[in-house]
Scaffold this motif. Structure first.
Motif, PDB file in Angstrom:
ATOM      1  N   ILE A 118     -15.436  35.472  36.581  1.00  0.00           N
ATOM      2  CA  ILE A 118     -15.368  34.552  35.436  1.00  0.00           C
ATOM      3  C   ILE A 118     -16.771  34.102  35.062  1.00  0.00           C
ATOM      4  O   ILE A 118     -17.145  34.085  33.882  1.00  0.00           O
ATOM      5  N   ALA A 119     -17.574  33.738  36.070  1.00  0.00           N
ATOM      6  CA  ALA A 119     -18.943  33.285  35.808  1.00  0.00           C
ATOM      7  C   ALA A 119     -19.768  34.401  35.158  1.00  0.00           C
ATOM      8  O   ALA A 119     -20.517  34.163  34.200  1.00  0.00           O
ATOM      9  N   GLU A 120     -19.637  35.611  35.661  1.00  0.00           N
ATOM     10  CA  GLU A 120     -20.365  36.739  35.065  1.00  0.00           C
ATOM     11  C   GLU A 120     -19.976  36.913  33.592  1.00  0.00           C
ATOM     12  O   GLU A 120     -20.835  37.149  32.729  1.00  0.00           O
ATOM     13  N   THR A 121     -18.687  36.798  33.317  1.00  0.00           N
ATOM     14  CA  THR A 121     -18.201  36.982  31.946  1.00  0.00           C
ATOM     15  C   THR A 121     -18.727  35.895  31.025  1.00  0.00           C
ATOM     16  O   THR A 121     -19.187  36.176  29.902  1.00  0.00           O
ATOM     17  N   VAL A 122     -18.670  34.641  31.475  1.00  0.00           N
ATOM     18  CA  VAL A 122     -19.098  33.516  30.646  1.00  0.00           C
ATOM     19  C   VAL A 122     -20.578  33.640  30.291  1.00  0.00           C
ATOM     20  O   VAL A 122     -20.971  33.505  29.118  1.00  0.00           O
ATOM     21  N   PHE A 123     -21.407  33.920  31.266  1.00  0.00           N
ATOM     22  CA  PHE A 123     -22.854  33.944  30.995  1.00  0.00           C
ATOM     23  C   PHE A 123     -23.271  35.203  30.238  1.00  0.00           C
ATOM     24  O   PHE A 123     -24.247  35.169  29.480  1.00  0.00           O
TER      25      PHE A 123
END
Length: 505
Positions: free
Chosen positions: A79-84
């Protein structure tokens, strides 16, 4: 229907309804404050800025899909990879588009569009200021999608309601204080910056463990691969929303553009509200597909289609039958005469287009954006051609009819192509269980309302009674023949529960 899905759908709808009502209610005041020509310039500036978003490769769509999937599996790192990754992409797109708008403003205003010489200087300055708004708008669009991907439409909608209501009201206040077009755009830029800050704070609360993670090659490949086709759908949406205005601005002029914009915006705002009900199906379909619950998805899809089509058809009747009176009392007789046909035809075009909303969302949620993307591209190219011919031959009325022709042909082709292939339902099943129950009775009510509108033209009182009678007939038909018995029983049980709580209090 699934209660969580229903709650999210109505939260999403509420986030659009109240701002839409406020925006529509303030349009006459904004037109009066700016004047017809300046309002035409305002429409032109917003159309240019909006169409510049064609550079958006729609990573938002891929981000919503994969955040929903990763959240279903509690995968916080991905999720963090996708958001950033999404934030990086939209920062870059906003910068590129903003610079293009800033340095191209003089060319657009003086060489491409028919802007009166007295308004050219202010139009150039306003468009250059709007370049900053474009950058912020790209970030805002992406940030808005993150709570939606997490199925927290309640939070996203509250923020949208706050700013969507505040901006039109503050716009009227700015005009009442004696300021003009430049200050209106400055207000919107400032509010967009504040909106981004509020959205980011909300995301950090929803994802307290969110930390920067460099997007891996797998995430980049998945998001860009999905978005490559999803981009085509966004291109079609932008073309539908803005290209007609650019063509009218170039061939007809800003005054004709003002008449078209008011009528088409009204049709678009009203008919697009139900898209907010169906919009929650995108992350829901992604999550259900990830868990293999296709039969449940199929059942929800058919039921939602019946309800959404009925609501859209009912709204279409009220807008199209009473198009002249709506513009007469909302704006003035001049706008009513110039925009009556545009409002009625654009409302019908919007209704036809709305038939593709749920199929597109389910198709994309199942991981097949290629189908919706290719048809969206065909819709954009064919639509632009037909609209251009319509404007060149018949002015703003021709633009509306061009939209309708493109909508009918491409919608039919899309429905045939995806059902039974990428959407887990047969087209015949959809027509039998969703379209016929929704449209048959509404068509009869439309004929009765149209006849009554011609026979009883006695002023506002007769109009009000006829509108109330039409709405009552539509509501009665929907209650008897459209809504499932289980849903009616559930709704009645909730009402009785609320009444019991009030009595106990």
């Amino acid at each position: 229907m699934n209660l969580s899905l229903v709650r999210n759908a109505f939260s999403n709808l509420l986030g659009a309804v109240i701002p839409a009502l406020v925006a529509l209610g303030t349009v006459p005041l904004v037109v009066q404050g700016l004047g017809d020509a300046n309002y035409g310039v305002y429409s032109l500036v917003t159309a240019i800025v909006g169409y510049f978003a064609v550079i958006d490769i729609n990573v938002t769509a891929g981000s919503v899909k994969y955040i929903a999937e990763f959240n279903a599996h509690k995968d916080q790192e991905r999720i963090a990879e996708t958001v950033f990754f999404g934030l990086s992409v939209y920062s870059l797109l906003g910068l590129v588009g903003g610079l293009g708008l800033f340095f191209g403003a003089h060319f657009f205003v003086t060489r491409v569009f028919s802007v009166p010489a007295a308004l050219e200087h202010e139009a150039v300055a306003t468009l250059q200021l709007a370049a900053l708004g474009f950058f912020l708008g790209q970030l805002q669009s992406y940030l808005q999608s993150v709570p939606q991907a997490l199925m927290r439409y309640d939070i996203a909608s509250r923020i949208e309601m706050l700013f969507g209501t505040g901006v039109p009201l503050l716009t009227v206040a700015v005009l009442m204080l004696g300021y003009g077009l430049f200050e209106v755009i400055l207000l919107r830029v400032i509010m967009s910056a504040i909106n981004c800050a509020v959205l980011w704070r909300s995301i950090r609360r929803l994802l307290p463990d969110l930390r920067y993670r460099k997007p891996g090659a797998a995430i980049r490949k998945e998001l860009l691969g999905f978005s490559a086709y999803s981009f085509l759908s966004r291109f079609a949406t932008l073309s539908y929303a803005y290209a007609d205005k650019l063509i009218i601005g170039a061939l007809v002029g800003v005054t004709g553009l003002a008449y078209f914009t008011v009528a088409s915006t009204l049709a678009n705002r009203i008919l697009s509200l139900t898209y907010r009900l169906s919009g929650v199906f995108f992350p829901a379909a992604s999550a259900l597909a990830a868990r293999g619950e296709l039969e449940r998805l199929n059942q929800l899809y058919l039921k939602a289609s019946r309800y959404v089509v009925f609501i859209n058809a009912s709204v279409l009747v009220l807008v199209a039958v009473f198009s002249y009176q709506i513009l007469f009392y909302w704006m003035n007789p001049q706008f009513a005469r110039a925009g009556q046909v545009v409002l009625a035809v654009m409302a019908l075009s919007q209704f036809v287009d709305s038939l593709t909303s749920l199929p597109s969302l389910v198709n994309d949620g199942m991981g097949h954006p290629r189908f919706s993307g290719m048809f969206a591209l065909a819709r954009a190219l064919f639509g632009l051609l037909v609209v251009y011919v319509g404007v060149a031959g018949w002015g703003i009325d021709g633009a509306a009819w061009g939209h309708l022709i493109a909508s009918v042909l491409l919608t039919c082709a899309f429905l045939v192509a995806v059902h039974g292939r990428t959407v887990p339902a047969r087209l015949g099943e959809l027509v039998r269980k969703a379209y016929l129950p929704s449209v048959a009775g509404v068509a009869v009510v439309a004929a009765v309302a149209s006849a009554g509108n011609r026979l009883f033209d006695g002023g506002p009182v007769d109009l009000l009674l006829l509108v109330l009678l039409t709405a009552g007939l539509l509501l009665a038909y929907g209650s008897l023949f459209v809504i499932d018995r289980d849903d009616k029983n559930l709704a009645w049980a909730r009402v009785k529960g609320l009444l019991s709580m009030r009595k106990a209090a």
